[in-house]
Design a protein around this motif. Sequence first.
Motif, PDB file in Angstrom:
ATOM      1  N   SER A 194      14.949  12.690  -5.008  1.00 42.71           N
ATOM      2  CA  SER A 194      14.684  11.186  -5.100  1.00 42.71           C
ATOM      3  C   SER A 194      13.697  11.108  -5.878  1.00 42.71           C
ATOM      4  N   SER A 228       8.599   3.361  -3.461  1.00 41.70           N
ATOM      5  CA  SER A 228       8.386   4.829  -3.133  1.00 41.70           C
ATOM      6  C   SER A 228       9.682   5.559  -2.751  1.00 41.70           C
ATOM      7  N   SER A 229       9.548   6.694  -3.119  1.00 38.06           N
ATOM      8  CA  SER A 229      10.846   7.523  -2.635  1.00 38.06           C
ATOM      9  C   SER A 229      10.441   8.948  -1.759  1.00 38.06           C
ATOM     10  N   SER A 230      11.451   9.617  -1.082  1.00 34.89           N
ATOM     11  CA  SER A 230      11.140  10.732  -0.228  1.00 34.89           C
ATOM     12  C   SER A 230      12.585  11.140   0.040  1.00 34.89           C
ATOM     13  N   HIS A 231      12.421  12.647   0.202  1.00 36.80           N
ATOM     14  CA  HIS A 231      13.572  13.198   0.762  1.00 36.80           C
ATOM     15  C   HIS A 231      13.427  14.368   1.370  1.00 36.80           C
ATOM     16  N   ASN A 232      14.400  14.727   2.105  1.00 40.81           N
ATOM     17  CA  ASN A 232      14.298  16.193   3.053  1.00 40.81           C
ATOM     18  C   ASN A 232      15.265  16.902   2.897  1.00 40.81           C
ATOM     19  N   THR A 236      18.177  11.767   1.222  1.00 39.94           N
ATOM     20  CA  THR A 236      17.467  11.058   0.131  1.00 39.94           C
ATOM     21  C   THR A 236      17.475   9.904   0.355  1.00 39.94           C
ATOM     22  N   ASN A 238      15.163   5.781  -1.040  1.00 37.76           N
ATOM     23  CA  ASN A 238      14.066   5.014  -1.698  1.00 37.76           C
ATOM     24  C   ASN A 238      13.428   3.936  -0.684  1.00 37.76           C
TER      25      ASN A 238
END
Length: 771
Positions: A194, A228-232, A236, A238
């Motif tokens: 992301s 902001s963005s993040s992924h695990n 995924t 935003n």
Amino acid sequence: MRQYLKHDEWRIIEEGFNPDYQRASESIFSLGNGKMGQRANFEETYSGSTLQGSYIAGVYYPDKTRVGWWKNGYPEYFAKVLNSPNYIGINVEIEGEQLDLFKCKTEGFVRTLDMQKGILSREFKATLNNGKQVKVDATRFLSMSEPECAFIRYAVTPLNFTGQLAFEPYIDGDVENEDSNYDEKFWNILTTNSKNGEGELLVQTKKLDFRVAYAMNWDINTRNHKVSSSHNAARTSNRVEVKASENETIIFDKFIGVTSSLNHQNEQLISKAQQRALQAKTVGFDKMLKIQINHWATIWEHSDIKIEGDVAAQQGIRFNIFQLNQTYTGDDERLNVGPKGFTGEKYGGTTYWDTEAYCIPFFLATAPQHVTRNLLVYRYKHLQKAIENAEKLGFTGGAALYPMVTINGEECHNEWEITFEEIHRNGAIAFAIYNYIRHTGDEKYLEEYGLEVLIAIARFWAQRANWSGEKQKYVILGVTGPNEYENNINNNWYTNKMAVWCMTYAAKALKIVETMNPSRYQAILENINFKYAEETAKWAEICEQMHFPFNKNLNIFMQQDGFMDKEQMMADDLPASTRPINQHWSWDRILRSCFIKQADTLQGIYVFEDEFDTDTIRRHFDFYEPRTVHESSLSPCVHVVLAARLGKQDKAYDLYLRTSRLDLDDYNNEVHEGLHITSMAGTWMSIVEGFGGKRVKDGKLHLNPIIPQQWKSYAFMVVFRGNYLEVKVSQDNIEIISHAKNEATLMVYNEKVTVKPSESVTLSLKPTYYA
């Protein structure tokens, strides 16, 4: 039955939100575009009962077979329609509280499926526990013109506050199939990534190595936002935070690209998905929506049926046509028409005999010729697998048994009474070849593909029949006919009839190909080691001496040898509280009853109608229809066609409503599992072949229209030998309008009618023509 949807000619409308109906609505409001499909799950968080469903055409999982007792010949797996990563998700926070319709108060909830445009929309007002009230308008569509793209517009308007909104678009790969045999998850998640404005996810099936990539992009109608963005490992996302004023509408557009290894190289999947998402964003939601509307306008131009004076009937047929067209487009010969399409997981596989028996008549008359041809080529490419399926059951010499359920040509149905016994499916596949040729005149198909299939099927029937010393006839033992409420019976009339027809037609096809293309003919015979004199003589012997159960007292063909040993009861005598019987009775009780799940002997009379006079058809209809409980979705349509043929207009109309509104009104209390896509083609048959009296005989199109008294008029399109004709039927007249480039000739009430291009012919209705 459950009737909570508003009647409307072009839209399916749900007014007011009831969580008890959510899973049913998720099925009914599903979207698809031939390449992928999506149940009508909410974009925002929903903590109530739901079946998250996202499906990619042609991607499946071979779930290990689960049976109580293993029998030789059982398939090792059941092909599951794969529930794929959830790409529609947009979590929404209102001043820090998640929007969740299961937990908040809703007003003015309206969910609408616009079938004319191919668009799903929702609108509602929600009051959250924090007292904040918002208005939400959500619209989405799966692009028909760009089938690897999906579009979502999610608009939120604060109604009683100025404050913080947050949108969290995401793609979630942590999904599972509700029908998994061993509670196994079917996906490996290979990649998540992301960054601000984007996100990607790549998954791989744990078996067979199908890979699917997802990419998202988005846009918002204000610059006043923080991202902001993040992924695990599995997801995924935003996060987009917005300061919104009271009564200010914040519009959030999400663009999704979906690519699979069926259509792209593995190493290109993510980049191609990113390209699709970016392309969608670049073109924009509004422009792509216009393209979507225009695309559907073209589809409706060729396949619409118009009914005047009966909104419920009109809505029903358009719903069926809409679902068929968004399930299968005919552009990829590797794909087929699944019984649930993109609306649910039940049944698995993508191909049943439903395609040949019900869907092919629809596509023959409403779509370009290549669409139906691709459905036939699909079976041709599975011929070797069909031969292998037969070998597993002990057949030899190139005999083919096509599977009852498949996705790649292998049998994957694991109920013995279906897998081993419902062999009539072979007949439907052979008849579809004949049906295609008589409609299109494309006899070249025989030499290219069809003859090999017909011979392999005929070889199967020649081995499956055996000589009865007692009856001094050939018999076919231990079968299940179309009526699945009788298992392991002997001499099912429909099965025996199809067997004889298949062998007879295969012999004719040999002569046709020999005349058309002698070199190709010789090549086929040599390739399959066909012993012409020996094998065709055997076919002829079996056909001439086949046993058909017949009751002299009733002067009708019996459904099977022992049918009259059963206690004879009428379906109308069953208490409503015990219907459907498959949800209330033991299987033992059902098998011992005379009740018929779907048309069986009548199915054969429908297929071979020209062999029977009106009195014969009436005798069989009057005997079998009252014993039929219509608990298969495939049953009512055949009865409509025959009832219309017999002038039984009230019966035809009642059964038409049942088939056309089967899912909309949830007749069988099972729509939450998905829609009955293949039987929807039967709804089209009910009108065009039933009320319209459409037939093809001796290379000519025949029409013998009648009209229900409940309708002012109806109209349908039909393509025959490349000519598009529009047929309008009122209570007094029939109008044939030509949309063809060439002069078209057809038979109306057995009288020759010629229509010049862009002109029309009007004739008087003969409502009692058959009777």
